[in-house]
Each structure stands twice: as C-alpha cells, then as structure tokens.
Write an enzyme that holds these catalytic residues in place. Structure first.
Site, PDB file in Angstrom:
ATOM      1  N   ASP A 106      17.602  69.727  61.808  1.00  0.00           N
ATOM      2  CA  ASP A 106      16.532  69.846  60.922  1.00  0.00           C
ATOM      3  C   ASP A 106      16.833  69.656  59.549  1.00  0.00           C
ATOM      4  O   ASP A 106      15.707  68.982  59.000  1.00  0.00           O
ATOM      5  CB  ASP A 106      16.039  71.247  61.293  1.00  0.00           C
ATOM      6  CG  ASP A 106      15.279  71.517  62.630  1.00  0.00           C
ATOM      7  OD1 ASP A 106      14.791  70.555  63.046  1.00  0.00           O
ATOM      8  OD2 ASP A 106      15.500  72.735  62.953  1.00  0.00           O
ATOM      9  N   LYS A 135      17.711  79.630  68.194  1.00  0.00           N
ATOM     10  CA  LYS A 135      18.549  78.749  67.385  1.00  0.00           C
ATOM     11  C   LYS A 135      19.542  79.834  66.579  1.00  0.00           C
ATOM     12  O   LYS A 135      20.515  79.207  66.198  1.00  0.00           O
ATOM     13  CB  LYS A 135      17.508  78.268  66.109  1.00  0.00           C
ATOM     14  CG  LYS A 135      16.590  77.147  66.626  1.00  0.00           C
ATOM     15  CD  LYS A 135      15.721  76.680  65.495  1.00  0.00           C
ATOM     16  CE  LYS A 135      15.074  75.430  65.763  1.00  0.00           C
ATOM     17  NZ  LYS A 135      14.341  74.749  64.903  1.00  0.00           N
ATOM     18  N   GLY A 175       9.990  81.827  57.258  1.00  0.00           N
ATOM     19  CA  GLY A 175      10.767  82.236  58.455  1.00  0.00           C
ATOM     20  C   GLY A 175      11.923  81.334  58.543  1.00  0.00           C
ATOM     21  O   GLY A 175      12.351  80.825  57.348  1.00  0.00           O
TER      22      GLY A 175
END
Length: 278
Positions: A105, A68, A130
């Site tokens: 997201d 990502k 994270g």
C-alpha cells in the site's frame, strides 16, 4: 507437467473485493494459465487455521481488514516497509513453506501520486486516523518535505497519529475534525475516511485546489472528488491505489516484472462499471 499455483485475497467481509479481477487480468496478460486467484471470507479467529492449512501450491495472499495486523505473528518475517507501520497486506509463500509479509500500500500510494505528477510537496493534510492513515503517513515520509496535519475525531486517535509520525520521521500536527475544511487548502490532501464521511467538506473546496488523494474506489467518484475535479484540482482515486499496490503484489508472488498496470486498471474500471449497471 504444470502445477497450478494459487493465490487469494482474505478478509471479512470480502465479497466486493476487486483483487480477483485485477490479479486474474494480470495472469492472463502474463500467460500464467496455471495460476488461480480466489477470495475467502476469513476473520481474525479463522486466520491461523487457514494459514496452517496452505499447501505448497500456494504462492501468495493479499490481506485486507481486519487481517493486516493479525497476520504478522503467523509469518516468518516481514519487510522493513511493513514493519514501519506494523501492517501487512501481502504474503509471499515459498515452496519450502516460508511466509514473508510486505506492505505494498505504501509504495502503491507513492507510485499513484507520481503517476499524476506529484513528486514532492511542502506540506500535506490527512483526513482520518485509521490503518490507512498510517500508510499515508509512511508514503508522505517519502514525498512531503514539511509538516503533515492530521484531522481526527478523538484524543486517542490523535495520540496514535503522533506516535506514527515520530516513528516514521514525519512532523505530524493534530487538528480537530470540526476544522477539517481547513485541510482542503493544503497542496496535498489524503482522505482515508469511510464512504460518506468527507462528503460534507465538498462545499469548502477552494478555487484552484491542489491534489486530492481519496482512497475510496466505490462509490466513485465521491462527492468530494467530484467537486475537487470540477474546481480544476488533481484527483487520485482509490482504484489508482488498488491497481498500483496490486501490480507490486503480482510481481512479488509470480516473480514476473513489470506487472501489467494498464491491463489491470482497465479490468478494474470495467468491473466497477458493471457493478454500477446492476
């Protein structure tokens, strides 16, 4: 003559990704018979070569870990949303070769919460620190009007979460993971930890809890989610997030809107049920 359009999810490991199930269900519902969606096990070292090898038939890519952030230098540009957390999970490819990154997201989290009636909260807690936690902070910048307490295990992680908070305009307060049971009293708890990590907190779920957003979807329900639901709280799961972010990916890659949310959710539920029966 129709030309096949291609899309895929990349990551490593990738074998258990539900993205092909969701995207293929969307293509079938939208009548996109000439579209394909595959999965490829690609790590950071192999990513540049894979991207350079894409031909004009490719319409888009979904990225999962560990790609990502690794994808960003390979793109022509990224959206403000993706830039806010330096994380891209969606790449749209045009026939002239341009590659544009986005992060679905973040709006996917917001949409999943809105679907369950969570529009605004006065405070929130985040379990973990994270990459998903940074996206959670970005989503909370939209719906949380007060402080967000992040429960972390290390000073380095604490510094990272403070940094993301400053960047996103979120009042982030740090607490040690040893006190994570306190998080469960927040009106909204977002659990971003790996499978099993938050199970030990299940015994501390308070009477009449607020909303739990557990980003895991397999195994589901988690121990924490089960206890939360039994206590009468609202639970938003990882499949909710996965479907909402995938709908946005389908819309961007195909140019067709709205994406078939219900069809994609059913496909995901059926796929997970089939895995449980194995």
């Amino acid at each position: 003559m129709s030309t096949t359009r291609r899309a895929a999810v990349l990551g490593s490991p990738i074998a258990h990704s539900l993205s092909p199930v969701l995207h293929r269900a969307a293509y079938a519902e939208l009548g996109l018979d000439d579209w394909t969606y595959e999965r490829f096990d690609v790590d950071e070292a192999a990513l540049p070569g894979f991207v350079e090898g894409l031909d004009p038939s490719w319409a888009g890519l979904s990225l999962t870990m560990p790609l990502k952030r690794a994808i960003i230098p390979l793109l022509d540009g990224i959206s403000d949303t993706a830039a806010s957390v330096e994380t891209v999970n969606t790449v749209v490819l045009t026939e002239d070769g341009r590659r544009t990154g986005d992060n679905t997201d973040i709006p996917g989290m917001v949409a999943a919460l809105h679907e369950r009636g969570v529009e605004k909260v006065e405070s929130a807690a985040v379990l973990g620190a994270g990459a998903t936690a940074s996206s959670a902070l970005a989503a909370l910048s939209v719906i949380c009007t007060g402080p967000v307490t992040a429960y972390v295990r290390s000073a380095a992680r604490a510094d990272e979460m403070r940094g993301w908070g400053e960047r996103l305009g979120v009042d982030v307060r740090i607490a040690d993971w040893a006190t994570a049971e306190e998080a469960l009293r927040a009106p909204l708890v977002i659990a971003t930890t790996p499978a099993g990590t938050a199970d030990a907190l299940a015994g501390a779920v308070p009477p009449a809890p607020g909303t739990l957003f557990d980003v895991l979807y397999e195994p589901w329900p988690t121990v924490l989610a089960s206890r939360w639901s039994a206590a009468g709280g609202t639970v938003v799961g990882g499949l909710d997030l996965l479907v909402h972010q995938a709908v946005l990916q389908v819309e961007q890659m195909t140019g067709r809107s709205p994406g078939p949310l219900g069809v994609m959710r059913v496909a995901g539920e059926q796929a997970l049920a089939a895995r449980e029966r194995r």
